[in-house]
Scaffold this motif. Structure first.
Motif, PDB file in Angstrom:
ATOM      1  N   PRO B  48       0.834  -1.210   0.000  1.00 31.96           N
ATOM      2  CA  PRO B  48       0.000   0.000   0.000  1.00 31.96           C
ATOM      3  C   PRO B  48       0.864   1.254   0.000  1.00 31.96           C
ATOM      4  O   PRO B  48       1.998   1.244   0.491  1.00 31.96           O
ATOM      5  CB  PRO B  48      -0.796  -0.100   1.294  1.00 31.96           C
ATOM      6  N   ALA B  49       0.300   2.308  -0.543  1.00 30.73           N
ATOM      7  CA  ALA B  49       1.063   3.561  -0.647  1.00 30.73           C
ATOM      8  C   ALA B  49       1.348   4.119   0.737  1.00 30.73           C
ATOM      9  O   ALA B  49       0.490   4.113   1.610  1.00 30.73           O
ATOM     10  CB  ALA B  49       0.275   4.576  -1.442  1.00 30.73           C
ATOM     11  N   LEU B 132     -10.432  -9.495  -5.003  1.00 33.18           N
ATOM     12  CA  LEU B 132      -9.676  -8.325  -4.536  1.00 33.18           C
ATOM     13  C   LEU B 132     -10.162  -7.872  -3.163  1.00 33.18           C
ATOM     14  O   LEU B 132      -9.363  -7.519  -2.286  1.00 33.18           O
ATOM     15  CB  LEU B 132      -9.783  -7.171  -5.535  1.00 33.18           C
ATOM     16  N   ILE B 133     -11.478  -7.912  -2.966  1.00 38.99           N
ATOM     17  CA  ILE B 133     -12.039  -7.488  -1.674  1.00 38.99           C
ATOM     18  C   ILE B 133     -11.597  -8.458  -0.584  1.00 38.99           C
ATOM     19  O   ILE B 133     -11.147  -8.058   0.491  1.00 38.99           O
ATOM     20  CB  ILE B 133     -13.578  -7.379  -1.755  1.00 38.99           C
ATOM     21  N   GLU B 134     -11.678  -9.733  -0.904  1.00 38.84           N
ATOM     22  CA  GLU B 134     -11.292 -10.755   0.070  1.00 38.84           C
ATOM     23  C   GLU B 134      -9.815 -10.594   0.465  1.00 38.84           C
ATOM     24  O   GLU B 134      -9.457 -10.703   1.635  1.00 38.84           O
ATOM     25  CB  GLU B 134     -11.519 -12.130  -0.568  1.00 38.84           C
ATOM     26  N   LYS B 135      -8.987 -10.291  -0.523  1.00 38.30           N
ATOM     27  CA  LYS B 135      -7.544 -10.239  -0.307  1.00 38.30           C
ATOM     28  C   LYS B 135      -7.071  -8.928   0.328  1.00 38.30           C
ATOM     29  O   LYS B 135      -6.229  -8.928   1.221  1.00 38.30           O
ATOM     30  CB  LYS B 135      -6.881 -10.395  -1.679  1.00 38.30           C
ATOM     31  N   TYR B 136      -7.627  -7.822  -0.161  1.00 39.77           N
ATOM     32  CA  TYR B 136      -7.064  -6.527   0.241  1.00 39.77           C
ATOM     33  C   TYR B 136      -8.008  -5.613   1.027  1.00 39.77           C
ATOM     34  O   TYR B 136      -7.543  -4.677   1.679  1.00 39.77           O
ATOM     35  CB  TYR B 136      -6.608  -5.730  -0.999  1.00 39.77           C
ATOM     36  N   ALA B 137      -9.311  -5.832   0.886  1.00 40.18           N
ATOM     37  CA  ALA B 137     -10.235  -4.881   1.515  1.00 40.18           C
ATOM     38  C   ALA B 137     -11.420  -5.612   2.132  1.00 40.18           C
ATOM     39  O   ALA B 137     -12.573  -5.411   1.723  1.00 40.18           O
ATOM     40  CB  ALA B 137     -10.726  -3.869   0.473  1.00 40.18           C
ATOM     41  N   PRO B 138     -11.128  -6.492   3.104  1.00 39.00           N
ATOM     42  CA  PRO B 138     -12.228  -7.317   3.642  1.00 39.00           C
ATOM     43  C   PRO B 138     -13.353  -6.502   4.285  1.00 39.00           C
ATOM     44  O   PRO B 138     -14.465  -6.998   4.445  1.00 39.00           O
ATOM     45  CB  PRO B 138     -11.518  -8.198   4.683  1.00 39.00           C
ATOM     46  N   GLU B 360      -4.213  -3.679  -5.444  1.00 34.26           N
ATOM     47  CA  GLU B 360      -4.555  -3.364  -4.052  1.00 34.26           C
ATOM     48  C   GLU B 360      -4.948  -1.888  -3.918  1.00 34.26           C
ATOM     49  O   GLU B 360      -5.991  -1.555  -3.345  1.00 34.26           O
ATOM     50  CB  GLU B 360      -3.367  -3.674  -3.133  1.00 34.26           C
ATOM     51  N   ALA B 361      -4.091  -1.025  -4.439  1.00 35.15           N
ATOM     52  CA  ALA B 361      -4.409   0.409  -4.373  1.00 35.15           C
ATOM     53  C   ALA B 361      -5.709   0.696  -5.121  1.00 35.15           C
ATOM     54  O   ALA B 361      -6.508   1.547  -4.707  1.00 35.15           O
ATOM     55  CB  ALA B 361      -3.266   1.222  -4.980  1.00 35.15           C
ATOM     56  N   SER B 362      -5.950  -0.044  -6.200  1.00 33.05           N
ATOM     57  CA  SER B 362      -7.143   0.201  -7.015  1.00 33.05           C
ATOM     58  C   SER B 362      -8.422  -0.139  -6.264  1.00 33.05           C
ATOM     59  O   SER B 362      -9.375   0.638  -6.250  1.00 33.05           O
ATOM     60  CB  SER B 362      -7.077  -0.620  -8.311  1.00 33.05           C
TER      61      SER B 362
END
Lengths: 293, 525
Positions: B48-49, B132-138, B360-362
């Protein structure tokens, strides 16, 4: 007898002139209408009835159109691509055409078959895009120049022109000790102004009006052309604003229609300026090979 | 002699080289979309940034008319500040550009599109949001209805369209009203006054007033209609639940619009307007959408059928023409049967492509835009600068939301890469406008059925062909019904239209629609 013949001629000529005049009007009026509409207040044009001159004169359409500093840059890119694209296109096309114009050229039938085939069939946009990408031409100024340097249509016209040039010209230059390049640049090209001017006009107009390559093959804002910017304006003027927003902006005078006609005028003017100087060659050049003997 | 021969050989070689290059370096190059097992896909993007470190992602907007082309202005700056992401924007020049990019495999990080949603909802081209949600933004929660709408046959969803709202969301937000794209009729206030202000509470009342206008002002057109807004207002009053080319649902089954029993009443009504001389025959052949405005603002028509902002819009034009009359909106509801069914699925969605350099950032960027703060920032502007929140439950704007120049130049609204119909609908809440009242009335009779919106024929399918033919036929036949010389002739023309539709294959189309509808309905459970 003679008098009645003259009268007949006069009547006949008069009819011809009237018919030609009507045809001329039908050709010119749309241009004229676009011109006056571009100088008329947009919201006023919507009411209809603007036929002969602007009813509500304004320069607002041009002001809105040119409001963006990008225009100057786009104009320069267009001028640069038109000049360099036309010159390089002329050079390559005439060199290739000169080579192919020799009747005793080996495998000439094969070359012509390939040329004619390439003229009628193309791979389509996607293969073309992939080829440009593999050549590394995407997003560079070269994409405007290199793909259009050789046009099969002009190639055939130039070949038939070069074949009309008397062989004695070349032979006498040979006898005087001139090499092939000297003959081509110092003898052949100077006597080929009609075909060169014709090709220059078509290539120049093509380069000037081309927007598709700027849209599809270039991402850099620095490389956008004038034609592309005009497409942008036309596209944006189709934004689905709600009617209140439209009414508010229309009361300021500029509408999508007035912007579109303004962009048409801006794109036509340079060509209209160049055309009279090339026209005499153009007529001569395009008629090449139409009369035998 | 020798020279001549060598020249020929040189010329031949040169020509050969040029001709071959002119044919294009056909090296068998084909586009290689990134395989799903590529490092790009597997590695799961970068870290992440860090604060203060801004990432640039490329965004392609598949809408040539898009009014904003650069990531700049207060809204964009604030989004970058909050997310650490800035966008390098490319707006399409035409509708062929994105298909070309897809075919050649040259996709940017993000794509925002409305017309290529099915095409990009493909695991070869885009990341599914589920993974993506599961991995980076639960903690990124999306409601069931939106997921149901966007779930593809592989069980995944790849985007969520903006401009969509569920029945509950709309019901919970009193001030979210919907957009300008709703039907309305405006009438001349001064003429109503001269007629003694007769009440207009039902369709019959309205027709009576049109009759009075025709009698007292024979040179005036009683009702002029915008060419694109001829039927909508009256269809809503009859409660048909659909326009002429849609589906309506009854007892769990769907039927095509023209089979709706109330349709015949609607057609009879329209025909009676014509036979009584309240509408013009040429109204059905108008070539552009300005002519009706000229009738209305030029003082040649009593009533003007267009959208909910007709009165406001006409009054602005009349004022700028120094006119001395004004329009007011008719009530949006003139019958107890009135009903509007919204089967819309939203407008556009954002895809995170397989070429994305930082998934991830997206997805976190999308998560911010989907938050309450992100939605308001995108849609209204910067809080405190462009608007303040009214405790009643709506924003108080410090600018005119209809001022397109201000809105576009500040990047307000147009970065709605993820948003919803509720927030967007609040832009319409401007208490002093007549449009606001008209939208509030319409809202009271609107029902949301997104599952009907999912009955969509696929390109090049047999159903699409049948539907296109039927719609084209209806477009021609309906005018014959409207302009029939008697009610009997109108009924006969209507029955003939139904027969034509049957012959084209209406039953087959309906069977397919029902099968699709049952399948899609399952997603909502």
């Amino acid at each position: 007898m003679l008098k009645s013949q003259r009268q007949k001629d006069f009547v006949f000529d008069s009819v011809i002139y009237v018919v030609l005049f009507i045809i001329m009007l039908t050709m010119l009026y749309p241009f004229y209408y676009v011109l006056i509409a571009s100088f008329n207040k947009g919201s006023d044009s919507l009411l209809g009835g603007v036929y002969l001159w602007p009813r509500n004169f304004t320069l607002e359409n041009y002001r809105v159109f040119m409001d963006d500093p990008k225009w100057v840059k786009a104009f320069l890119v267009s001028v640069l691509r038109t000049v360099s694209g036309t010159l390089l296109g002329l050079l390559l096309t005439s060199i290739v055409a000169y080579g192919l114009s020799h009747r005793d050229l080996l495998f000439s039938k094969v070359y012509f078959t390939v040329i004619v085939f390439a003229m009628y069939f193309s791979g389509g946009l996607i293969p073309y895009y992939v080829v440009l990408r593999s050549l590394g031409l995407l997003n560079s100024f070269a994409v405007y120049i290199i793909p259009s340097m050789l046009s099969t249509f002009f190639l055939l016209i130039a070949i038939s022109f070069f074949r009309e040039i008397p062989a004695e010209l070349k032979e006498s230059a040979h006898i005087d000790g001139a090499g092939e390049l000297t003959i081509f640049f110092r003898i052949i090209l100077p006597v080929s102004t009609p075909v060169l001017a014709t090709m220059a006009l078509f290539m120049g107009v093509g380069q000037w009006n081309s927007w598709l390559d700027s849209a599809y093959f270039v991402q850099s804002e620095e490389l956008r052309t004038l034609a592309f910017r005009m497409m942008e304006v036309i596209n944006k003027s189709n934004s689905p604003m709600d009617s209140l927003a439209v009414a508010n902006s229309a009361s300021a005078g500029v509408t999508s229609f007035s912007l579109q006609v303004t962009s048409m005028v801006v794109s036509i003017v340079p060509i209209i300026c160049v055309y009279p100087f090339l026209q005499k060659y153009f007529v001569h050049g395009i008629m090449l090979g139409s009369v035998k003997g | 002699m020798n020279k001549s021969r060598s020249f020929k050989i040189v010329a031949a070689a040169l020509s050969m080289a040029v001709v071959l290059s002119a044919c294009g370096g056909n090296g068998g190059n084909t586009a290689q979309p990134a395989p799903s097992g590529s490092p790009d896909a597997a590695a799961g993007g970068n870290a992440p940034a860090k604060p203060g470190q801004v990432k640039e992602l490329s965004l392609f907007i598949d809408a040539s008319w898009y009014p904003v082309t650069e990531w700049k202005g207060p809204v964009a700056d604030m989004i970058t500040e909050k997310t650490g992401v800035k966008l390098k924007v490319t707006v399409a020049t035409d509708d062929k550009q994105l298909p070309l990019m897809i075919a050649s495999g040259d996709l940017p990080d993000l794509v925002f599109t409305s017309s290529n949603i099915d095409r990009l909802s493909d695991s070869k081209l885009s990341y599914s949001w589920n993974e993506l949600i599961e991995k980076y933004a639960p903690d990124f929660k999306i409601d069931k209805t939106r997921i149901a709408i966007h779930t593809m046959d592989d069980g995944k969803f790849y985007t969520v369209r903006n401009s969509f709202a569920t029945q509950e969301e709309m019901a919970n937000s009193k001030y979210s009203l919907g957009s300008d794209g709703n039907p309305g009729i405006a009438v001349r206030e001064d003429i109503l006054k001269e007629l003694g202000n007769p009440p207009i509470k039902t369709l019959d009342d309205f027709v009576k007033v049109l009759g009075m206008v025709k009698e007292k002002y024979p040179e005036m057109v009683p009702l002029i209609m915008d060419k694109d807004w001829i039927e909508q207002y009256f269809l809503a009053q009859f409660g048909t639940e659909t326009l002429l080319d849609g589906w309506y649902e009854q007892d769990g089954k769907v039927e095509y619009a023209i089979r709706q029993p109330k349709m015949l009443d609607f057609f009879k009504f329209m025909n009676s307007l014509y036979r009584n001389g309240y509408i013009l025959a040429e109204n059905f052949a108008l070539a552009n959408d300005q002519i009706d405005d000229q009738y209305a603002t030029g003082g040649k028509a009593f009533a003007h059928s267009h959208t909910v902002s007709t009165a406001d819009t006409d009054n602005i034009k009349i004022k700028s023409n120094q006119g001395n009359f004004s329009f007011k909106m008719l009530p949006s509801v003139l019958s107890k049967d009135a009903k509007v069914v919204s089967s819309g699925l939203g407008f556009s969605g954002t895809f995170i492509t397989k070429k994305n350099k930082d998934p991830e950032a997206s997805i976190k960027f999308m998560q911010y835009l989907a938050s309450d703060e992100g939605k308001k920032l995108t849609m209204f502007g910067v809080e405190g600068v462009h608007w303040t929140w009214n405790e009643e439950g709506h924003p108080d704007f410090k600018y005119n939301p209809s001022d397109a120049d201000f809105v576009n130049s500040n990047g307000i609204k147009w970065w709605y890469l993820y948003n919803d119909g509720v927030t967007e609908g609040m832009l319409s809440y401007v208490p002093e406008l007549q449009k606001t009242q008209a939208l509030m009335e319409l809202k009271s009779v609107r029902v949301y059925k997104p599952e009907i919106g999912l009955i969509q024929t696929q390109p090049d399918s047999q159903e699409k062909t049948i539907k296109t033919k039927i719609d084209e036929m209806v477009k021609n036949e309906k005018v014959k019904i409207y302009l029939a010389e008697s009610e009997e002739a109108a009924v006969a023309a209507y029955e003939n239209m139904l027969k034509n539709a049957e012959n084209i294959g209406l039953q087959k189309l309906t069977d397919w629609a029902n099968a699709t509808y049952q399948k899609k309905k399952e997603l909502f459970k």
